[in-house]
Design an enzyme around this catalytic site. Structure first.
Site, PDB file in Angstrom:
ATOM      1  N   CYS A  93       0.831  -1.202   0.000  1.00  0.00           N
ATOM      2  CA  CYS A  93       0.000   0.000   0.000  1.00  0.00           C
ATOM      3  C   CYS A  93       0.871   1.259   0.000  1.00  0.00           C
ATOM      4  O   CYS A  93       1.567   1.524  -0.971  1.00  0.00           O
ATOM      5  CB  CYS A  93      -0.979  -0.039   1.173  1.00  0.00           C
ATOM      6  SG  CYS A  93      -2.283   1.216   1.085  1.00  0.00           S
ATOM      7  N   GLU A 124      -2.702  -8.879   3.338  1.00  0.00           N
ATOM      8  CA  GLU A 124      -2.844  -9.256   4.754  1.00  0.00           C
ATOM      9  C   GLU A 124      -4.273  -9.131   5.267  1.00  0.00           C
ATOM     10  O   GLU A 124      -4.536  -9.463   6.433  1.00  0.00           O
ATOM     11  CB  GLU A 124      -1.933  -8.365   5.614  1.00  0.00           C
ATOM     12  CG  GLU A 124      -2.526  -7.016   6.023  1.00  0.00           C
ATOM     13  CD  GLU A 124      -2.725  -6.025   4.895  1.00  0.00           C
ATOM     14  OE1 GLU A 124      -3.504  -5.069   5.060  1.00  0.00           O
ATOM     15  OE2 GLU A 124      -2.102  -6.196   3.818  1.00  0.00           O
ATOM     16  N   HIS A 133      -3.957  -5.224  -0.503  1.00  0.00           N
ATOM     17  CA  HIS A 133      -3.719  -5.676   0.873  1.00  0.00           C
ATOM     18  C   HIS A 133      -3.742  -7.204   0.971  1.00  0.00           C
ATOM     19  O   HIS A 133      -4.788  -7.804   1.218  1.00  0.00           O
ATOM     20  CB  HIS A 133      -4.756  -5.077   1.820  1.00  0.00           C
ATOM     21  CG  HIS A 133      -4.540  -3.626   2.077  1.00  0.00           C
ATOM     22  ND1 HIS A 133      -3.653  -3.164   3.018  1.00  0.00           N
ATOM     23  CD2 HIS A 133      -5.072  -2.530   1.475  1.00  0.00           C
ATOM     24  CE1 HIS A 133      -3.649  -1.839   3.006  1.00  0.00           C
ATOM     25  NE2 HIS A 133      -4.499  -1.429   2.072  1.00  0.00           N
TER      26      HIS A 133
END
Length: 243
Positions: free
Chosen positions: A102, A188, A186
């Protein structure tokens, strides 16, 4: 003007997973807890430093550098960018893997000579399609960003790694010979989709063997399509053609 990264970044150095074998330094620009979990669960001792920490001088103490997500305009993080310029300019025998997510993607991109551009509306949501140019595979990703790196402005040592299939904007890049790579999306995200969680495994594999080429796993083949002629559909309301 508010400096949002300085507001959300840690004010002190913290260590998670102390004693774990893989030593990672994480630059906290607004790091999500699940990034910490995924690294520690994979055997990392994660040392988190503030966004403006002079980390380039400490790179030799670690196996790799992780750059977190964060809010706002990436150009406001001038101190982080300067440290990254130093970190990626070391001789070949001092190279350490770098993985940015990001805002971390944008900061590394600027440090590599690229330009961060503001998107008209940004990319938001949990169902953004992204193609991996290294494998040709498409992933469904979670996103929430307003800027992206214009890869045409990156140096010749870098190439586009991921592209958003909705608007064609960049979703990550990779160095052609060094273990530096990024994701604008993202991987995660705890609530899913988890299609790209393997990015953490790829990063740690590079930390164990920095001279090996970056590799991404091939997906398991889809199960065969069942041979079905008739389907009974039960519902509580009317069904229209197309459903």
């Amino acid at each position: 003007n508010r400096h949002m990264v300085s507001e959300v970044s840690t004010k002190e150095i913290k260590t998670y997973g102390k004693g774990n074998p893989i030593k990672i330094m994480g630059v906290d620009c607004g790091m999500k807890y699940n990034m910490i979990r995924l690294l520690v669960d994979r055997g990392c001792e994660l040392t988190i430093v503030p966004w403006d920490h002079p980390f380039a001088a400490d790179m030799h103490k670690f196996d790799g550098l992780f750059l977190s997500n964060g809010p706002g305009d990436p150009t406001s993080c001038d101190k982080t960018i300067e440290q990254l310029r130093q970190a990626i300019s070391v001789p070949d025998d001092q190279v350490k893997p770098i993985f940015g997510i990001c805002l971390g993607n944008q900061l590394l991109g600027i440090a590599a000579g690229g330009e961060a551009k503001k998107l008209p509306f940004g990319n938001r949501g949990q169902n953004q399609p992204v193609i991996n140019h290294a494998t040709g595979e498409c992933y469904i990703t979670s996103q929430n960003h307003g800027y992206h790196i214009d890869t045409t402005t990156l140096g010749s040592d870098y190439e586009e790694l991921f592209t958003n299939l909705n608007d064609g904007s960049n979703e990550g890049f990779i160095h052609k010979s060094r273990p530096y790579f990024t994701a604008q999306f993202h991987p995660e995200y705890r609530n899913g989709p988890t299609d790209t969680e393997f990015m953490f495994d790829t990063f740690l594999a590079a930390c164990k063997d920095p001279k090996a080429p970056i590799k991404f796993p091939d997906r398991k083949k889809a199960p065969p399509v069942p041979k079905v002629k008739k389907v009974l559909m039960l519902g509580s309301g009317g069904t229209s053609i197309g459903q």
